[in-house]
Write an enzyme that holds these catalytic residues in place. Sequence first.
Site, PDB file in Angstrom:
ATOM      1  N   ARG A   1       0.818  -1.219   0.000  1.00  0.00           N
ATOM      2  CA  ARG A   1       0.000   0.000   0.000  1.00  0.00           C
ATOM      3  C   ARG A   1       0.851   1.268   0.000  1.00  0.00           C
ATOM      4  O   ARG A   1       0.344   2.359  -0.242  1.00  0.00           O
ATOM      5  CB  ARG A   1      -0.940  -0.004   1.225  1.00  0.00           C
ATOM      6  CG  ARG A   1      -2.047  -1.026   1.123  1.00  0.00           C
ATOM      7  CD  ARG A   1      -2.734  -1.234   2.478  1.00  0.00           C
ATOM      8  NE  ARG A   1      -1.953  -2.089   3.374  1.00  0.00           N
ATOM      9  CZ  ARG A   1      -2.293  -2.350   4.636  1.00  0.00           C
ATOM     10  NH1 ARG A   1      -3.385  -1.818   5.146  1.00  0.00           N
ATOM     11  NH2 ARG A   1      -1.533  -3.137   5.381  1.00  0.00           N
TER      12      ARG A   1
ATOM     13  N   GLY B   1       2.779 -13.421   5.920  1.00  0.00           N
ATOM     14  CA  GLY B   1       1.911 -12.908   6.977  1.00  0.00           C
ATOM     15  C   GLY B   1       2.641 -12.750   8.299  1.00  0.00           C
ATOM     16  O   GLY B   1       3.725 -13.305   8.511  1.00  0.00           O
TER      17      GLY B   1
ATOM     18  N   ASN C   1      -6.901  -3.437  16.502  1.00  0.00           N
ATOM     19  CA  ASN C   1      -5.621  -3.966  16.948  1.00  0.00           C
ATOM     20  C   ASN C   1      -4.496  -3.027  16.530  1.00  0.00           C
ATOM     21  O   ASN C   1      -4.287  -2.786  15.351  1.00  0.00           O
ATOM     22  CB  ASN C   1      -5.438  -5.353  16.295  1.00  0.00           C
ATOM     23  CG  ASN C   1      -4.055  -5.915  16.507  1.00  0.00           C
ATOM     24  OD1 ASN C   1      -3.387  -5.576  17.485  1.00  0.00           O
ATOM     25  ND2 ASN C   1      -3.646  -6.793  15.596  1.00  0.00           N
TER      26      ASN C   1
ATOM     27  N   LYS D   1      28.984  26.028   2.907  1.00  0.00           N
ATOM     28  CA  LYS D   1      29.117  24.573   2.793  1.00  0.00           C
ATOM     29  C   LYS D   1      30.479  24.122   3.291  1.00  0.00           C
ATOM     30  O   LYS D   1      31.486  24.696   2.894  1.00  0.00           O
ATOM     31  CB  LYS D   1      28.938  24.141   1.337  1.00  0.00           C
ATOM     32  CG  LYS D   1      28.897  22.628   1.179  1.00  0.00           C
ATOM     33  CD  LYS D   1      29.562  22.141  -0.088  1.00  0.00           C
ATOM     34  CE  LYS D   1      31.074  22.038   0.090  1.00  0.00           C
ATOM     35  NZ  LYS D   1      31.762  21.442  -1.067  1.00  0.00           N
TER      36      LYS D   1
ATOM     37  N   ARG E   1      41.221  45.048 -10.782  1.00  0.00           N
ATOM     38  CA  ARG E   1      40.084  45.615 -11.511  1.00  0.00           C
ATOM     39  C   ARG E   1      40.618  46.232 -12.788  1.00  0.00           C
ATOM     40  O   ARG E   1      41.760  46.656 -12.848  1.00  0.00           O
ATOM     41  CB  ARG E   1      39.448  46.778 -10.751  1.00  0.00           C
ATOM     42  CG  ARG E   1      38.814  46.465  -9.460  1.00  0.00           C
ATOM     43  CD  ARG E   1      38.302  47.785  -8.889  1.00  0.00           C
ATOM     44  NE  ARG E   1      37.903  47.615  -7.519  1.00  0.00           N
ATOM     45  CZ  ARG E   1      37.919  48.596  -6.623  1.00  0.00           C
ATOM     46  NH1 ARG E   1      38.347  49.797  -6.971  1.00  0.00           N
ATOM     47  NH2 ARG E   1      37.531  48.366  -5.411  1.00  0.00           N
TER      48      ARG E   1
HETATM   49  C1  UD1 Z   1      -1.492  -5.803  11.131  1.00  0.00           C
HETATM   50  C2  UD1 Z   1      -2.483  -6.652  11.936  1.00  0.00           C
HETATM   51  C3  UD1 Z   1      -3.763  -5.855  12.179  1.00  0.00           C
HETATM   52  C4  UD1 Z   1      -3.412  -4.566  12.880  1.00  0.00           C
HETATM   53  C5  UD1 Z   1      -2.325  -3.768  12.135  1.00  0.00           C
HETATM   54  C6  UD1 Z   1      -1.823  -2.632  12.983  1.00  0.00           C
HETATM   55  C7  UD1 Z   1      -2.126  -8.970  11.268  1.00  0.00           C
HETATM   56  C8  UD1 Z   1      -2.617 -10.120  10.496  1.00  0.00           C
HETATM   57  N1  UD1 Z   1      -2.813  -7.851  11.198  1.00  0.00           N
HETATM   58  O1  UD1 Z   1      -2.117  -5.548   9.884  1.00  0.00           O
HETATM   59  O2  UD1 Z   1      -4.667  -6.615  12.969  1.00  0.00           O
HETATM   60  O3  UD1 Z   1      -4.587  -3.780  13.021  1.00  0.00           O
HETATM   61  O4  UD1 Z   1      -1.188  -4.610  11.843  1.00  0.00           O
HETATM   62  O5  UD1 Z   1      -0.940  -1.811  12.277  1.00  0.00           O
HETATM   63  O6  UD1 Z   1      -1.114  -9.092  11.949  1.00  0.00           O
HETATM   64  N2  UD1 Z   1       5.226  -8.246   8.197  1.00  0.00           N
HETATM   65  C9  UD1 Z   1       6.162  -9.245   8.212  1.00  0.00           C
HETATM   66  N3  UD1 Z   1       5.925 -10.358   7.466  1.00  0.00           N
HETATM   67  C10 UD1 Z   1       4.785 -10.502   6.729  1.00  0.00           C
HETATM   68  C11 UD1 Z   1       3.825  -9.473   6.751  1.00  0.00           C
HETATM   69  C12 UD1 Z   1       4.068  -8.365   7.506  1.00  0.00           C
HETATM   70  O7  UD1 Z   1       7.197  -9.134   8.856  1.00  0.00           O
HETATM   71  O8  UD1 Z   1       4.652 -11.550   6.079  1.00  0.00           O
HETATM   72  C13 UD1 Z   1       5.515  -7.020   8.955  1.00  0.00           C
HETATM   73  C14 UD1 Z   1       5.465  -5.782   8.079  1.00  0.00           C
HETATM   74  O9  UD1 Z   1       6.717  -5.487   7.536  1.00  0.00           O
HETATM   75  C15 UD1 Z   1       4.989  -4.721   9.037  1.00  0.00           C
HETATM   76  C16 UD1 Z   1       4.191  -5.499  10.072  1.00  0.00           C
HETATM   77  O10 UD1 Z   1       4.539  -6.848   9.934  1.00  0.00           O
HETATM   78  O11 UD1 Z   1       6.054  -4.065   9.678  1.00  0.00           O
HETATM   79  C17 UD1 Z   1       2.704  -5.319   9.854  1.00  0.00           C
HETATM   80  O12 UD1 Z   1       2.386  -5.742   8.554  1.00  0.00           O
HETATM   81  P1  UD1 Z   1       1.246  -5.027   7.733  1.00  0.00           P
HETATM   82  O13 UD1 Z   1       1.159  -5.650   6.401  1.00  0.00           O
HETATM   83  O14 UD1 Z   1       1.351  -3.565   7.799  1.00  0.00           O
HETATM   84  O15 UD1 Z   1      -0.021  -5.524   8.594  1.00  0.00           O
HETATM   85  P2  UD1 Z   1      -1.413  -4.843   8.616  1.00  0.00           P
HETATM   86  O16 UD1 Z   1      -2.174  -5.292   7.429  1.00  0.00           O
HETATM   87  O17 UD1 Z   1      -1.267  -3.403   8.852  1.00  0.00           O
HETATM   88 MG    MG Z   2       0.475  -2.080   9.052  1.00  0.00          MG
END
Ligand code: UD1
Ligand code: MG
Length: 430
Positions: free
Chosen positions: A15, A81, A164, A325, A413
């Site tokens: 996103r 995830g 969350n 600088k 000059r």
């Molecule tokens: C996540 C939560 C959501 C919460 C939100 C808060 C889950 C399933 N959902 O969603 O409930 O409201 O955060 O901000 O946890 N990341 C990994 N590996 C992955 C995917 C993500 O390390 O496979 C890391 C990302 O780099 C990021 C963090 O986890 O720093 C959160 O990931 P993101 O995709 O932003 O989760 P949300 O959809 O925001």
């Molecule tokens: Mg997030």
Amino acid sequence: MSLSIIVLAAGKGTRMKSELPKVLHKISGKPMLFHILEESKELSSNITVILSHKFNLVKDKLEENFKDLNIVKQDLKNYPGTGGALKNLKFIGDKVLVLNGDMPLVTSSTLKTLVESKADIAMTILELNNPTGYGRVVIENGFAKEIVEQKDCNKEQLNIKSVNAGVYCFSKDILENFVPKIDNKNAQNEYYLTDIIKMAVENGKRIEPIVVDEDEFMGVNSKIHLAQAENFMQSRIKNSLMAEGIIMRNPESIYIDSMAKFSGESILENGVTIEGDCEIISSHIKAYSVVEESIVKNSSIGPMAHIRPKSTITDSHIGNFVEVKKSTLNDVKAGHLSYLGDSKIDSGTNIGAGVITCNYDGKNKYQTKIGKNVFVGSDSQLVAPLTIEDNTMVAAGSTIIDDIPTGALAISRVKQKIVNGFFKKFFKGK
Ligand code: UD1
Ligand code: MG
């Protein structure tokens, strides 16, 4: 009680619509991930960072700036995830604090309240009027029962305003028992860490929801969020500086990086930018000036001056439209429209309007050294490498190419010519 911390930073950050990994986008001059790691270090020295997307790029950046991090690569292909991120990890300590790398505003003092919770899991909740994008938290009788991701919500769940925030403190056995059981049966076919909540509840565990503030726990998922988080961080930085005695005129218009240090009683006028590793000591930075990675002590800068990296300006006055600088100025006046680059200028020296150090010949950069009590006349060009010794004068409009010895005047000059009656002759009959 021993604590370890896991920071999730492997996600693609789709996103964000960016080539740069999400967690490396900067807030107040520092990557988001650095902010959260610095706060984490206050609580534990056992920190694991989960990476995957652009692994080497993020890993190198981390290793340049932090020591003793445990960096782990997530198998994003097979275990995507936030739950996938914890698969195959060995958990350390009595408690494990799990943080998201996209939360640059979190402070260690709030995290501490989570760690101190007596519950099996403590989790953070935001109460939002607009919960879009976050996982919704089902709360019953004051305890969290389940987290449902937006894409998996039914109509009723979509209306839940308790979401969350994405920070949890687990007792170690909870992770050991339930992480292996997380599956990917959901709308995104991802392994959700959030599924642990429901599993833990079903096994009689207690989950304490701790309500936190958005200006500390917002997650940055898009460039709109990035701008919002920047605003929050800027207010925090500026409020703390004002509390320490810095005067700010129209603070909303001022930008200050998180690395900048202030001491003494300084004044920042509207539109000022302080970027990078700066040190501002008892100085007056006037409207719309930009100071980058420099030291400014007992000096006035601007309005509309540009102090570029590696400059040290002490007891000096730098006026409007002056660019400095990589220069060291000590008790110097440069009031108007100058470029002073790669120079060293000593006390009592006056730089006239429009003076330029010609520091670059198209291939290399050269130094200009100007001693004590030198008067450099307006609109002079000082062609480097050049040394101007103490107690000397440069006549206005000179192009100086040779060193000037102590006590001398340098003048270069074209001799002025007077042609009497020329005007009338030229405009004859017009
Ligand atoms: C996540 C939560 C959501 C919460 C939100 C808060 C889950 C399933 N959902 O969603 O409930 O409201 O955060 O901000 O946890 N990341 C990994 N590996 C992955 C995917 C993500 O390390 O496979 C890391 C990302 O780099 C990021 C963090 O986890 O720093 C959160 O990931 P993101 O995709 O932003 O989760 P949300 O959809 O925001
Ligand atoms: Mg997030």
